[in-house]
Write an enzyme that holds these catalytic residues in place. Structure first.
Site, PDB file in Angstrom:
ATOM      1  N   GLU A  66       0.656   3.801   9.779  1.00  0.00           N
ATOM      2  CA  GLU A  66      -0.850   4.137   9.531  1.00  0.00           C
ATOM      3  C   GLU A  66      -1.594   4.765  10.512  1.00  0.00           C
ATOM      4  OE1 GLU A  66      -2.955   0.219   8.987  1.00  0.00           O
ATOM      5  OE2 GLU A  66      -1.233  -0.816   8.156  1.00  0.00           O
ATOM      6  N   PHE A 102       0.908  -1.196   0.144  1.00  0.00           N
ATOM      7  CA  PHE A 102      -0.041  -0.036   0.016  1.00  0.00           C
ATOM      8  C   PHE A 102       0.909   1.361   0.086  1.00  0.00           C
ATOM      9  CE2 PHE A 102      -2.719   3.250   2.356  1.00  0.00           C
ATOM     10  CZ  PHE A 102      -3.814   3.087   1.484  1.00  0.00           C
TER      11      PHE A 102
END
Length: 379
Positions: free
Chosen positions: A363, A123
């Site tokens: 994150e 990602f």
């Protein structure tokens, strides 16, 4: 919320625990020292069904609930956080995002291989000048009709070298700011795509973290996820679920350190009796256990809300915020209980302490979690 686990969930938990002890624990110190990606272990995790746990079985996924996923994440993270972050990214960010927002063709082409670890996913959001400020994307995806021309640099990318599929967030319409961003599926080997240097990290050293460079990479329009301009919403929505995975990782790191501390306290003697008989150590263990249990309840609550298709944004941010803080505190105390032995690799807790720190950063940093929580509270 029912706190009693089902037979299926308990079976998943045990399978993950057994795998961690038999397949991940041997060699984990060496992999950390040598910064070696656990490729063989990840392949076996795919065979066990740990790499696409929540994905629909028609795409070779496990079709499991989020509670089962966090139980498995905790057990894997107790032993090897480098393996668990690969598992988290593949499950929470790549598989989940593709299944929810991808086209049938994208799912058929990529998802079936991602869930079995034939492919590993990455990602790609962070950039040298766009970390917490994710709206400031400088990687561009110029619309060329039937394809995008991708240019730019991404960094801090987990699975950077080992991945086959990369979800890249890039700016197509700068004048629209965050509403002009797209999410594109980039395949390893596309001309102009280069994997850059590997980062020499403090923790999760077995995880391969790289920078990525894109120079006039032609990405077919068919590889865009969602409508034009959906990329930023895709990234933020996906990260909300990803925070549950990282909260589970932090919980596992803390739990692993606590279990090692209890074991050591029962074996080591000082002043004529075991450490566990000294009140000072008993109080440390009591504090550690209480904090871990509180973190676990927050993680389970976020997972439960997600499974019930209820708003879990605030709960996920709270879980990540608290669990990552507890991971730092508990691993530090575990090293303290071990004394000098806690400072050497052989006893594992020094690695867990190093691994814990990143859970407060990736994150969404601790500060970002507080922003998310306060925004949700004041909405």
């Amino acid at each position: 919320m029912n706190l009693e686990l089902t037979e299926e969930q308990l079976t998943v938990q045990k399978a993950a625990r057994d795998f961690a002890q038999t397949e991940l624990l041997p060699g984990v110190i060496e992999r950390d020292t040598e910064q070696k990606f656990p490729s063989d272990q990840i392949k076996k995790m795919g065979e066990l069904g740990l790499m696409g746990m929540m994905t629909d079985p028609k795409y070779n996924g496990g079709g499991m609930d989020t509670i089962s996923y966090v139980l498995a994440m905790e057990e894997i993270s107790k032993v090897d956080a480098s393996a668990s972050v690969c598992m988290s990214v593949n499950n929470s960010l790549v598989c989940w995002g593709l299944e929810r927002f991808g086209t049938d063709e994208q799912k058929e082409k990529y998802l079936k291989k991602l869930t079995t670890a034939e492919y590993i996913g990455a990602f790609c959001l962070s950039e040298p000048e766009a970390g917490s400020d994710a709206t400031s994307q400088r990687t561009t995806a110029e619309d060329k009709g039937d394809y995008y021309l991708l240019n730019g640099t991404k960094n801090w990318i987990t699975n950077g070298k080992s991945a086959s599929i990369y979800i890249v967030i890039a700016q197509t319409h700068p004048e629209k700011k965050h509403k002009g961003i797209n999410a594109l599926i980039v395949e390893r080997g596309m001309p102009g795509f280069v994997v850059g240097k590997k980062e020499d990290k403090m923790g999760i050293r077995g995880s391969d973290t790289h920078s990525l460079m894109f120079t006039d990479v032609k990405v077919p329009k068919a590889n865009r996820i969602g409508e034009d301009g959906f990329g930023f919403t895709f990234a933020m929505t996906t990260l909300n679920g990803g925070r549950i995975g990282i909260a589970s990782q932090a919980l596992g790191i803390a739990s692993g350190a606590y279990e090692l501390a209890v074991k050591y306290a029962k074996e080591r003697k000082a002043f004529g009796k075991h450490l566990s008989e000294h009140q000072a150590i008993q109080f440390k263990l009591a504090d550690m256990a209480t904090k871990i249990n509180a973190a676990r309840l927050l993680v389970w609550q976020a997972a439960y809300l997600k499974d019930q298709k209820k708003d879990f944004v605030k709960a996920a941010a709270m879980a990540k915020l608290f669990a990552s803080q507890i991971a730092q505190e508990v691993t530090s105390e575990a090293v303290q209980i071990h004394g000098g032995y806690g400072y050497v690799k052989e006893f594992h807790v020094e690695r867990l302490m190093r691994d814990a720190k990143i859970t407060q950063i990736y994150e969404g940093t601790t500060e970002i979690q507080k922003m998310v929580i306060s925004r949700e509270l004041l909405r």
